[in-house]
Design an enzyme around this catalytic site. Structure first.
Site, PDB file in Angstrom:
ATOM      1  N   GLU A 197     -12.757   4.594   5.530  1.00  0.00           N
ATOM      2  CA  GLU A 197     -12.863   3.734   6.702  1.00  0.00           C
ATOM      3  C   GLU A 197     -14.027   4.079   7.616  1.00  0.00           C
ATOM      4  O   GLU A 197     -14.283   3.352   8.590  1.00  0.00           O
ATOM      5  CB  GLU A 197     -11.575   3.859   7.508  1.00  0.00           C
ATOM      6  CG  GLU A 197     -11.386   5.247   8.094  1.00  0.00           C
ATOM      7  CD  GLU A 197      -9.951   5.527   8.527  1.00  0.00           C
ATOM      8  OE1 GLU A 197      -9.032   5.065   7.841  1.00  0.00           O
ATOM      9  OE2 GLU A 197      -9.778   6.189   9.545  1.00  0.00           O
ATOM     10  N   ARG A 257      -8.573  -0.775   8.074  1.00  0.00           N
ATOM     11  CA  ARG A 257      -9.557   0.198   7.604  1.00  0.00           C
ATOM     12  C   ARG A 257      -9.900   1.217   8.694  1.00  0.00           C
ATOM     13  O   ARG A 257     -11.064   1.479   8.995  1.00  0.00           O
ATOM     14  CB  ARG A 257     -10.813  -0.513   7.123  1.00  0.00           C
ATOM     15  CG  ARG A 257     -11.475   0.244   5.993  1.00  0.00           C
ATOM     16  CD  ARG A 257     -12.493  -0.542   5.264  1.00  0.00           C
ATOM     17  NE  ARG A 257     -13.031   0.303   4.192  1.00  0.00           N
ATOM     18  CZ  ARG A 257     -13.972  -0.091   3.363  1.00  0.00           C
ATOM     19  NH1 ARG A 257     -14.469  -1.293   3.435  1.00  0.00           N
ATOM     20  NH2 ARG A 257     -14.422   0.711   2.435  1.00  0.00           N
ATOM     21  N   CYS A 258      -8.842   1.770   9.288  1.00  0.00           N
ATOM     22  CA  CYS A 258      -9.070   2.794  10.304  1.00  0.00           C
ATOM     23  C   CYS A 258      -7.809   3.597  10.494  1.00  0.00           C
ATOM     24  O   CYS A 258      -6.737   3.209  10.055  1.00  0.00           O
ATOM     25  CB  CYS A 258      -9.483   2.182  11.628  1.00  0.00           C
ATOM     26  SG  CYS A 258      -8.137   1.540  12.606  1.00  0.00           S
ATOM     27  N   GLN A 313       0.823  -1.206   0.000  1.00  0.00           N
ATOM     28  CA  GLN A 313       0.000   0.000   0.000  1.00  0.00           C
ATOM     29  C   GLN A 313       0.865   1.269   0.000  1.00  0.00           C
ATOM     30  O   GLN A 313       0.343   2.363  -0.045  1.00  0.00           O
ATOM     31  CB  GLN A 313      -0.909   0.007   1.244  1.00  0.00           C
ATOM     32  CG  GLN A 313      -1.914  -1.126   1.245  1.00  0.00           C
ATOM     33  CD  GLN A 313      -2.778  -1.173   2.486  1.00  0.00           C
ATOM     34  OE1 GLN A 313      -2.975  -2.235   3.038  1.00  0.00           O
ATOM     35  NE2 GLN A 313      -3.303  -0.049   2.934  1.00  0.00           N
TER      36      GLN A 313
END
Ligand code: CDP
Length: 783
Positions: A738, A368-369, A221
């Site tokens: 997110e 996802r945060c 990523q």
């Protein structure tokens, strides 16, 4: 000269995702699609034990298998000073075991073979002499007297404690609690979960023995950052390393860290002079790569008799696994957990945290945060509901009483954040209206009389995304500025190169829309490139919904830079002064004479063919953006459930999600992001669970044990929106990727607890399996 322009499909248009064209045709280019001449294949032998001394490895039988080229052990890696590597949190992590294994699934040896199946077969021929040691699988066990010392190789480490960290004002918080009319508390555990992207991790490492050039295709990523980390770890010159992240099948934070597999494959390619491919299988991904959460939390809220919040105190134990490898870029040990006062005007707060080593896989990724904001959001939203019931106020009314009000922004939180903008009441009002809250409460009361349990759960979350301003955010000292490079060609078509790395979020579409908005070039005429460290500007990658706040801003700024030059060119073409030129939707017109106009395409052509004396040719530029602040998206989710008290089975009837992420670039993509997040939140709340038995065996190592929601279980989602722009972001956008994963778990759990509160149930830790719900009902009945 100028033609009439059609409407520019810039910000606010639901442009179809350009990347889907190749994805739905099966024409994506993922790591496993890469085949290089002479490529070898790597498989990793993993420890069956969670904690065991390594007495020796006999690889002779594996080595003798036809097709096996090499067996790599920790001893070999140590000879090249590569047996250990730094983590993103300043700890060290074993690449291959040299002394002892510290979690089940840890990398013990690797086989390189001419065929992936031979490599796998050879693993079974490796004989490892393990001597099992006592195992620690929770912070409580880690701190118990006489607990086995997990990190005995670390100088000065005498126990399993990693860090103690605090934020906020302890003294004033203690005073608030001493003076409180009422104190409400909640102990809760946010279990270990896993991002489980569709595509597992993997790489193809190609080190050219003749040139020393290392090209590593990997599921990362953050390709730019990884290149720098590789340079630092391997001591290679950075320009000799090229990281290419092609299409990525989901990341969700799982593909931020550097995993041992990448390092071993690269070392093997360097030693053998061949490209080496390593692709993880599903179980390897679940048991050894970055987990998320695993926070044991205690929260207390101080209240006045009328329900006004006066203070918040939270303490937690973080289960970090065998190496402290949290992937987060702040100077705060627990990321952004101290956003825990959430959407509420909390006069004072204090947070304390302790991290512990356990015999479990390391990682602590921001699934996802934004770096532990999910745990914080869950804590406060669960605590708020319990507090409301304990003091006898409806949870919506309780929120209204304590929300930070619209005119309080920018709002300084008790733990040091400056919230940029918000309208929490507006978002909640819309959610309540859409779900029909008042009517539902009446129906719930009626249903209870009949013995039916209906539950209504709310969560009014505040998020914090866009890491981050250089003062507080960096990774290994590298500041979190992100870049965008834009070049407009003579024919008026453009290439935008960005430092973020899409893993399915649609950057190739939305970032083109930002340029379209700013320059008036249609999005289909703008090619967006990312993922190649040699061919994109520097940046720290995509996670924690930071792409829009950072790279989105850089894209707007570089477009404006080009627009300024384009205006000069337009003035030259129109033979007027620059001050007399106006711009709108790709057309430069003369003030007061709108028919005298040139298009951005005319201007682009002139940039290479007809520019004024003294002006540099071309229309291109690069911008690095240092965000002045984080962005604070928010929303209210309302969930309605029915619970069967006899079986503990619960089902979701309604999910209403009102999100505010400021200005929406592509409303359709935003809706997709929210759908995905609500689905993941449901999975975490209802069924996903990675746990460990007393020997440290990982339970949840495959999709039969670790249950992801399928289309069958996933509820239907009803979306709503409010728009409160970020005042400091060039286009007023906040991140959104997110939000729903962060905000929704508390809404689902609050709904179930709401249904069961009259029975005496006060908390059930996620996942709320029917068995656990049933047990909680029985325990409450038994008093
Ligand atoms: O960093 P990541 O891409 O995961 O998260 P994000 O910045 O929240 O963006 C997710 C997707 O939603 C991207 O394609 C964004 O451009 C899009 N988005 C949008 O259209 N409008 C917003 N206000 C925020 C995100």
């Amino acid at each position: 000269m100028a033609a009439e322009t059609e409407e520019i499909r810039g910000i606010g248009h639901s442009v179809r995702r350009v990347e889907d064209d190749r994805f739905i045709r099966g024409a994506g280019n993922y790591i496993d699609d890469i085949h290089l001449p002479g490529m070898l294949y790597m498989a990793i032998l993993r420890s069956p034990y969670a904690h065991a001394k390594l007495n020796g490895i006999d690889a002779s039988a594996a080595q003798a298998l036809e097709g096996v080229i090499a067996v790599v052990t920790g001893e070999l890696m140590a000879q090249h000073n590569l047996a250990w590597m730094p983590t993103l949190s300043g700890d060290t992590e074993a690449v291959l075991v040299t002394d002892k294994v510290r979690f089940q699934g840890q990398e013990v040896a690797a086989v390189i073979a001419t065929d992936p199946y031979i490599a796998k077969d050879a693993l079974e021929l490796i004989d490892v002499d393990y001597e099992p040691l006592g195992v620690v699988v929770s912070p409580d066990q880690a701190k118990a007297a006489g607990a086995p010392l997990i990190r005995d190789e670390k100088e000065g480490q005498t126990d399993n404690h990693i860090y103690h960290w605090e934020s906020g004002d302890k003294e004033s918080t203690d005073t608030a609690f001493a003076q409180a009319d009422r104190v409400v508390s909640l102990d809760t555990f946010y279990p270990r979960s896993h991002p489980s992207p569709l595509e597992t991790c993997g790489c193809v490492a190609d080190v050219n023995p003749a040139t020393g050039q290392a090209t590593i295709y990997m599921t990362s990523q953050a390709p730019q950052l990884i290149r720098t980390v590789f340079a630092l770890v391997a001591g290679l010159p950075e320009e000799k390393i090229r990281i290419v992240s092609p299409d990525i099948g989901g990341g969700f934070g799982n593909k931020v860290p550097v995993y041992p597999g990448y390092v071993i494959a690269t070392a093997a390619s360097l030693l053998l002079g061949h490209p080496v491919k390593w692709i993880e299988d599903r179980t390897e991904n679940l048991i050894s790569t970055g987990f998320a959460r695993d926070y044991h939390m205690h929260g207390e809220m101080a209240l006045k008799a009328d329900g006004t919040m006066t203070g918040l105190r939270v303490s937690l134990d973080a289960d970090e696994g065998a190496f402290f490898a949290d992937a987060q870029p702040s100077k705060f040990k627990v990321g952004l957990f101290h956003i825990v006062s959430g959407s509420y005007d909390m006069p004072t707060a204090h947070v304390s945290a302790d991290g512990y080593y356990t015999n479990k896989a390391p990682g602590g990724v921001a699934y996802r945060c934004s770096f532990r904001v999910t745990e914080a959001s869950y804590m406060i939203e669960r605590l708020v509901q319990n507090a409301a019931y304990e003091i006898g106020i409806d949870p919506a009314e309780f929120r209204t009483k304590n929300f930070i009000e619209r005119d309080q922004f920018p709002y300084k939180s008790a733990t040091g954040f400056e919230y940029d903008s918000g309208d929490y009441q507006g978002a909640m009002d819309l959610a309540l209206e859409k779900v029909g809250y008042d009517q539902l409460r009446k129906e719930q009361a009626e249903a209870r009389k009949e013995g039916h349990l209906i539950g209504i759960g709310l969560a009014s979350f505040t998020e914090v995304v866009g890491a981050g301003p250089h003062k507080d955010y960096d990774i290994l000292g590298i500041k979190m500025n992100d870049g965008a490079e834009l070049r407009v060609h003579p024919t008026g078509k453009a290439i935008l190169k960005i430092s973020s790395q899409t893993q399915g979020q649609g950057h190739e579409t939305t970032f083109a829309q930002i340029v379209a908005e700013e320059l008036g070039i249609q999005p289909e005429d703008i090619k967006v490139m990312h993922g190649d460290s040699d061919d994109t500007p520097y940046g720290l990658g995509t996670y924690a919904s930071r792409s829009t706040p950072t790279v989105g801003a850089a894209t707007a700024m570089v477009s404006r830079k080009l627009r300024d030059k384009a205006r000069k060119l337009a003035a030259h073409l129109l033979e007027v002064s620059e001050d007399d030129v106006e711009f709108e939707a790709g057309r430069f017109t003369v003030k007061g004479a709108p028919d005298k106009a040139v298009t951005i395409q005319d201007v682009a052509f002139a940039a290479y063919t007809n520019f004024p004396d003294g002006m540099e040719a071309g229309l291109e530029g690069v911008t690095y953006y240092d965000p002045p602040n984080l962005t604070f998206p928010f929303g209210t989710y309302a969930v309605v459930v029915e619970v069967d008290a006899d079986t503990g089975v619960w089902k979701v009837d309604r999910v209403v999600a009102v999100d505010d992420c400021g200005v929406r670039i592509n409303p359709m993509i935003v809706a997709g992001q929210i759908h995905g997040g609500l689905c993941e939140g449901f999975g975490i709340a209802a069924m996903e669970q990675i746990t460990f038995d007393e020997e440290g065996n990982c339970i949840g190592a495959n999709f039969l044990d670790y249950l992801l929601p399928t289309a069958w279980e996933t509820p239907r989602f009803e979306l709503g929106e409010t728009v409160t722009p970020s005042p400091h972001h060039p286009i007023g956008a906040k991140g959104v990727g997110e939000s729903a994963t962060v905000g929704s778990p508390a809404a689902y759990v609050n709904a179930v607890i709401d249904a069961l509160w009259p029975l005496g149930v006060r908390n059930i830790d996620m996942p709320l399996t029917s068995g656990k719900v049933w047990e909680a009902i029985q325990a409450a009945k038994a008093g």
